[in-house]
Design an enzyme around this catalytic site. Structure first.
Site, short mmCIF file in Angstrom:
data_model
loop_
_atom_site.label_atom_id
_atom_site.label_comp_id
_atom_site.label_asym_id
_atom_site.label_seq_id
_atom_site.Cartn_x
_atom_site.Cartn_y
_atom_site.Cartn_z
N ARG A 254 0.85 -1.19 0.00
CA ARG A 254 0.00 0.00 0.00
C ARG A 254 0.88 1.24 0.00
NH1 ARG A 254 -3.41 -2.69 -1.61
NH2 ARG A 254 -5.55 -2.95 -0.90
N GLU A 283 -2.69 7.33 -6.60
CA GLU A 283 -2.90 6.33 -7.65
C GLU A 283 -4.05 6.74 -8.56
OE1 GLU A 283 -3.25 2.49 -5.76
OE2 GLU A 283 -1.13 2.48 -5.26
N HIS A 303 -0.37 -0.25 -9.51
CA HIS A 303 -1.09 -1.12 -8.55
C HIS A 303 -1.75 -2.29 -9.28
CE1 HIS A 303 -3.18 -1.20 -4.38
NE2 HIS A 303 -2.99 -2.42 -4.85
O1 LIG Z 1 -4.20 -4.65 -3.64
C1 LIG Z 1 -4.81 -5.67 -3.80
C2 LIG Z 1 -5.66 -6.26 -2.76
O2 LIG Z 1 -5.92 -5.59 -1.75
O3 LIG Z 1 -6.10 -7.40 -2.94
#
Ligand SMILES: O=CC(=O)O
Length: 333
Positions: A254, A283, A303
């Site tokens: 994160r 993001e 991401h």
């Molecule tokens: O970032 C991806 C998730 O939280 O599964």
């Protein structure tokens, strides 16, 4: 004669929408999902989607008892505006886009899918580490503009034998330890005070009792934990200063766990060798905000760690199955 649903007050609307479709529970799909997930929902629910009923989907706060989400935010304001909401099926492990406190206060269940995208994220960690080690980011970017980099200018190094430091030994950290430890003969040093060592994979590893041990020993450091007030800025300038100059820092967890301002400073001062970021504070990552870091050779992806067709399908199905199980047990319907 049954009145038309729109003639009813909103407090009756949810039950009307439920009964309108042959007793299947109505589930609002707030995002796009893999076709197999849609098929599962069509077989088991009365799914409301952007495609089949955008007008009703826009009214999910007013009417929904059950929603399925992938990346949509569900804020405290949404919860306050959703008097019938009982459960949220969440594709993926991270629930930071959902206001968990507001859900808890209303006893709304959040049904996420831990573990399912672990391999996908772990493989991206490998890709980022390899990308930094072989300078693939700048080489490919230049090549796309017709500039060939002489190979003498991109002498990389192998991952084999370099120590991988893993912070967080849940499903993803464990998958990372297998890929690097078993696949690349990397010594593994791992830190996780919460997961019992017995639950770790059977890969030779050193268990660090402090983070300082990880900073001192690892050549590649990767974080695998949620963003919480405790983990925010967990890796800042002082921690980077304590790392080896050979360190590659990776964040596929994160944005915010690694302080990005400090990362840029540490890279420009050559305190560490490089970084791979799949997760950013902002993001998707824009050139305006991250261009300077990209110029410093940071491998940056938007991401997409958990976003493989395999994991999207499996995690979406699991989230929908979780919701189905919840609904089958829901005695308040
Ligand atoms: O970032 C991806 C998730 O939280 O599964």
């Amino acid at each position: 004669m049954t009145p038309h649903p729109t003639a009813l007050t909103s407090c009756h609307a949810a039950s009307v929408i439920r009964s309108a479709s042959s007793r299947q529970p109505t589930v609002y799909l707030l995002d796009n999902f893999h076709p197999d997930v849609i098929a599962f929902c069509e077989a088991n629910f009365n799914p409301i989607t952007q495609k089949n009923n955008p007008e009703e989907l826009a009214k999910w706060r007013e009417n929904a008892q059950y929603i399925l989400v992938r990346g949509s935010r569900v804020t405290a304001e949404d919860i306050a505006a959703a008097p019938h909401l009982k459960a949220i099926g969440k594709q993926g492990v991270g629930i930071d886009k959902i206001d968990a406190a507001a859900c808890k206060a209303r006893n709304i269940q959040i049904l996420n899918t831990p573990g399912i995208n672990a391999q996908a994220v772990a493989e991206l960690v490998l890709a980022l580490a390899l990308g930094v080690a072989r300078q693939l980011g700048p080489v490919l970017a230049k090549q796309a503009h017709g500039i060939l980099v002489p190979k003498e200018q991109c002498i990389g190094f192998e991952l084999r034998g370099r120590t991988i430091g893993i912070i967080g030994m849940g499903n993803i950290g464990s998958a990372v330890s297998k890929i690097f430890g078993a696949g690349f003969d990397c010594p593994v040093i791992a830190y996780d005070p919460f997961v019992p060592a017995g639950a770790w994979p059977n890969i030779p590893h050193e268990r660090a009792s402090t983070l300082d041990e990880v900073w001192a020993k690892a050549d590649i450091i990767t974080v695998h934990m949620p963003l919480t007030p405790e983990t925010r800025d967990m890796i800042s300038y002082d921690q980077m200063k304590a790392m080896k100059p050979s360190t590659i820092l990776i964040n596929a967890a994160r944005g915010g766990i690694i302080n990005e301002h400090d990362l840029e400073r540490a890279l420009s001062e050559k305190l560490i060798l490089g970084a791979g970021l799949d997760c950013h504070e902002e993001e998707p990552p824009s050139k305006d905000k991250y261009g300077a870091m990209w110029d410093l050779g940071v491998m940056s992806t938007p991401h997409l760690g958990g976003t493989t067709a395999d994991s999207q399908r499996a995690a979406g199905l699991k989230a929908a199955e979780n919701l189905l199980q919840f609904i089958q047990k829901d005695t308040t319907v």
